[in-house]
Design an enzyme around this catalytic site. Structure first.
Site, PDB file in Angstrom:
ATOM      1  N   LYS A 162       0.837  -1.191   0.000  1.00 52.58           N
ATOM      2  CA  LYS A 162       0.000   0.000   0.000  1.00 52.58           C
ATOM      3  C   LYS A 162       0.877   1.247   0.000  1.00 52.58           C
ATOM      4  O   LYS A 162       1.813   1.357   0.789  1.00 52.58           O
ATOM      5  CB  LYS A 162      -0.912  -0.014   1.234  1.00 52.58           C
ATOM      6  CG  LYS A 162      -2.021   1.014   1.225  1.00 52.58           C
ATOM      7  CD  LYS A 162      -2.952   0.775   2.416  1.00 52.58           C
ATOM      8  CE  LYS A 162      -4.132   1.716   2.411  1.00 52.58           C
ATOM      9  NZ  LYS A 162      -5.057   1.446   3.540  1.00 52.58           N
ATOM     10  N   ARG A 221     -25.460  -2.272   8.329  1.00 53.41           N
ATOM     11  CA  ARG A 221     -25.096  -3.681   8.182  1.00 53.41           C
ATOM     12  C   ARG A 221     -25.344  -4.474   9.461  1.00 53.41           C
ATOM     13  O   ARG A 221     -25.359  -5.700   9.440  1.00 53.41           O
ATOM     14  CB  ARG A 221     -23.625  -3.772   7.783  1.00 53.41           C
ATOM     15  CG  ARG A 221     -23.320  -3.116   6.445  1.00 53.41           C
ATOM     16  CD  ARG A 221     -21.885  -2.587   6.382  1.00 53.41           C
ATOM     17  NE  ARG A 221     -20.885  -3.615   6.393  1.00 53.41           N
ATOM     18  CZ  ARG A 221     -20.311  -4.129   5.307  1.00 53.41           C
ATOM     19  NH1 ARG A 221     -20.670  -3.686   4.108  1.00 53.41           N
ATOM     20  NH2 ARG A 221     -19.392  -5.044   5.398  1.00 53.41           N
ATOM     21  N   GLU A 243     -19.131  -5.493  11.208  1.00 54.66           N
ATOM     22  CA  GLU A 243     -20.005  -4.702  12.071  1.00 54.66           C
ATOM     23  C   GLU A 243     -21.039  -5.558  12.795  1.00 54.66           C
ATOM     24  O   GLU A 243     -21.390  -5.265  13.949  1.00 54.66           O
ATOM     25  CB  GLU A 243     -20.715  -3.614  11.249  1.00 54.66           C
ATOM     26  CG  GLU A 243     -19.797  -2.528  10.730  1.00 54.66           C
ATOM     27  CD  GLU A 243     -19.118  -2.877   9.405  1.00 54.66           C
ATOM     28  OE1 GLU A 243     -18.358  -2.041   8.898  1.00 54.66           O
ATOM     29  OE2 GLU A 243     -19.360  -4.001   8.889  1.00 54.66           O
TER      30      GLU A 243
END
Length: 642
Positions: free
Chosen positions: A281, A394, A366
């Site tokens: 990244k 969610r 979540e």
């Protein structure tokens, strides 16, 4: 002429030599740094997938083959290679979306920027290809962070059922989602990354045995046939293969030739295959690599040479919450915090640094986070689960059935509530106050300023027998909005100056300054207005009905969907109390909103002071039977500037 300017579609990549492909990769990184530093956006993730995206588009034939991106914040390179190279208005109104967009290109499929969904999409598309007898491939690119989400594993369980249904799953493994990826899966992938001893051993053995007469080659083939057993001993990849998924990797995600070879093998296999790619990244940009927090996952405008912000930002809602959490943690040792792979974005980094044993990062999960919070509460502590408002959607079933049903004292802190703007439809936090209205016992606070964030967070964590929610906006927090009085539990922000006021204006959360502006515009029309901030919008304060009864009109203004929102709850409370006062609710219409600045979105949907004042003026005029008072007078008032 730069190679990038000659790429108008994926097939333009076919004629490039290996040297030109490497040159193209460098040009793309330079372009991304220069472009995204001007507009802001997801820089680090895209710098990490340059070679991977090139290889994908060389091996597969988009749009015939569907290349799907989980979350989609790493799709900038994909946009460049599919003919979208004007990044001058990235994430701005009229410009490119920060995520895949069907309206932009036939090469884009999934617009939802919520994580862990891509494998379900891929499973469905592969099944559709099979049913429709289409000779096409489905490729799902998923980050290692998104594999911490339960939906991804539900999909893998289905995908593995069909051994002859072509589907390629590319695991983009950079050890990070926003911050470093955590959990058992992350540890397993780390093991795969660091145990390449078998591959080195097999390569060297082949070289030796190839030079051995007669028995050399057969012996190598026998050894190669034992690959799974050996590899399970040296590198435990069995997690994937035991599911019935062919595993290829780990592959250097910055070696185009190696990537193409692995992807081509996966394409030929004819069944579900995992291709495990190791990427970095922020690759190629030193300021991103030096950013240990999140490798420039998402940035505002920066100086491209230094990576430093172009302008300093003031205090924001998130940091106010984060600082108060540290204070609460020092006062109460039963306060713990939960994040779903977003420690820094939701403001819990300081809490984690101060109380490392009282922070739980559940990954992009979540649902699990909410249930775990219920268990923590039942066990005698008070969990504060900080999450973006749009992501709480969610976990609705868990909030309802695990937290509320069991009367667990859990506080949910919803960041980025309301219109967030530039991240587009799936990131606006415009549903929370609607979906949470149906949860019995839940109490919901909408602070109007920093002082109220602090005060209402403290009130929330005092509740031990029900879930509480504190929701606030994205970005800079404005100056304090003082109360001039109190009615019940509601703050009065403006008094009408008369015993027979016209309008009761119910201001929700961060829209308080705008509501005061509305009241000022109405005052110029001779319409007297009381402005109240309920503070806790669920349940509706008992003082609301008698206060409304003293007014001719009730107006609610909220940064949430009008369907089932605060306005609907207030209307129901008035009906239940037998108060027959006209009510007009202003909020977000029930549609998905295109990316633009927050101010532009609010203007587009008519959620501005002049728009609302004009309509309220018309409503009061009808009650008076005076239709000559028109909106023209209100229109003549100069609106406040952002």
């Amino acid at each position: 002429m730069p190679l990038l300017t000659r790429i108008t579609g994926p097939r333009d990549l076919d004629r490039l030599s290996p040297e030109q492909l490497d040159q193209l990769a460098e040009e793309i990184r330079t372009f991304l740094v220069e472009a995204v530093s001007k507009t802001g956006g997801h820089l680090g993730p895209n710098l990490g997938v340059v070679e991977l995206t090139i290889a994908l588009h060389r091996v597969f034939e988009s749009p015939k083959d569907k290349v799907l991106w989980d979350t989609g914040h790493q799709s900038y390179v994909h946009k460049l290679l599919t003919g979208r190279q004007d990044f001058s208005r990235l994430k701005m109104k009229g410009g490119l979306s920060g995520y895949p967009s069907q309206a932009e290109s036939e090469h884009d499929v999934i617009e939802n920027s919520h994580a862990s969904t891509v494998l379900g999409w891929a499973d469905g598309l592969a099944k559709a290809n099979e049913l429709q007898k289409r000779d096409a491939h489905v490729v799902a690119v998923i980050g290692d962070g998104a594999l911490t989400g339960g939906m991804a594993w539900e999909a893998l369980n289905n995908i593995a059922e069909a051994k002859d249904r072509p589907l390629v799953i590319v695991v983009n493994d950079n050890e990070r989602s926003y911050a470093p990826t955590i959990g058992g899966l992350a540890n397993h992938l780390a093991t795969l990354r660091t145990t390449d001893g078998y591959e080195r051993f097999l390569t060297r053995t082949k070289e030796i045995l190839d030079r051995t007469p007669v028995v050399g080659r057969p012996l190598y083939e026998t050894l190669h046939g034992a690959k799974k057993g050996l590899k399970d001993f040296i590198a435990p990849q069995g997690m994937f293969e035991d599911l019935g998924l062919k595993y290829v990797g780990p592959i250097d995600g910055h070696d185009i030739e190696a990537l193409e070879s692995a992807l081509a093998r996966a394409k030929r296999f004819g069944g579900p295959v995992i291709v495990h790619c190791l990427t970095e990244k922020g690759r190629g940009y030193q300021p991103a690599l030096q950013d240990e927090a999140d490798r420039f996952h998402g940035i505002g405008p920066i100086h491209p040479d230094t990576g430093l912000p172009i302008k300093a930002s003031g205090a924001d809602w998130t940091s106010v919450f984060g600082d108060e959490m540290v204070k609460l943690g020092k006062e109460r040792d039963d306060i713990v915090a939960i994040t779903a792979a977003m420690l820094q974005p939701v403001g819990l980094k300081k809490f984690a640094d101060t109380f490392p044993d009282r922070i739980y990062d559940v990954g992009i999960a979540e649902q699990h986070g909410a249930v775990s919070a219920a268990g923590l509460a039942h066990g005698g502590v008070h969990p504060v689960f900080a999450v973006y408002a749009t992501f709480l959607n969610r976990a609705f079933d868990q909030v309802l059935m695990d937290v509320a049903l069991h009367k667990c004292g859990v506080t949910f802190v919803l960041d980025r509530a309301g219109v967030t703007g530039t991240d587009g439809a799936s990131h606006n936090g415009m549903w929370d106050m609607s979906i949470l209205q149906v949860v019995p016992g839940l109490r919901l606070a909408a602070p109007r300023d920093a002082d109220q964030v602090r005060a209402q967070l403290r009130e929330a964590v005092q509740v031990t027998d029900a879930p509480t929610v504190v929701r606030f906006s994205k970005g800079a927090v404005g100056p304090a909005v003082p109360a001039v009085g109190r009615v019940g539990g509601m703050d009065v922000l403006r008094e009408p100056g008369t015993d027979t006021p016209d309008v009761l204006l119910v201001s929700v959360g961060a829209l308080a300054p705008m509501c005061l502006e509305i009241a000022g515009l109405l005052d110029k029309q001779g319409i007297t207005t009381t402005v109240v901030d309920p503070r806790w919008v669920k349940p509706v304060d008992e003082a609301m009905a008698p206060l409304a009864e003293r007014h001719r009109v009730v107006v609610t203004v909220e940064d949430n969907s009008r369907v089932g929102g605060v306005g609907s709850a207030v209307a129901q409370a008035l009906r239940d109390a037998g108060v027959d006062v006209p009510l007009r609710d202003f909020g977000i219409p029930p549609r998905f909103l295109d990316h633009a600045s927050r101010g532009e979105v609010l203007a587009e949907i008519g959620l501005t002071a002049p728009d609302i004042a004009r309509q309220v003026t018309g409503l009061v005029s009808k009650l008076d039977g005076r239709f000559d008072r028109t909106a023209a007078e209100v229109d003549s008032v100069e609106p406040a500037r952002d």
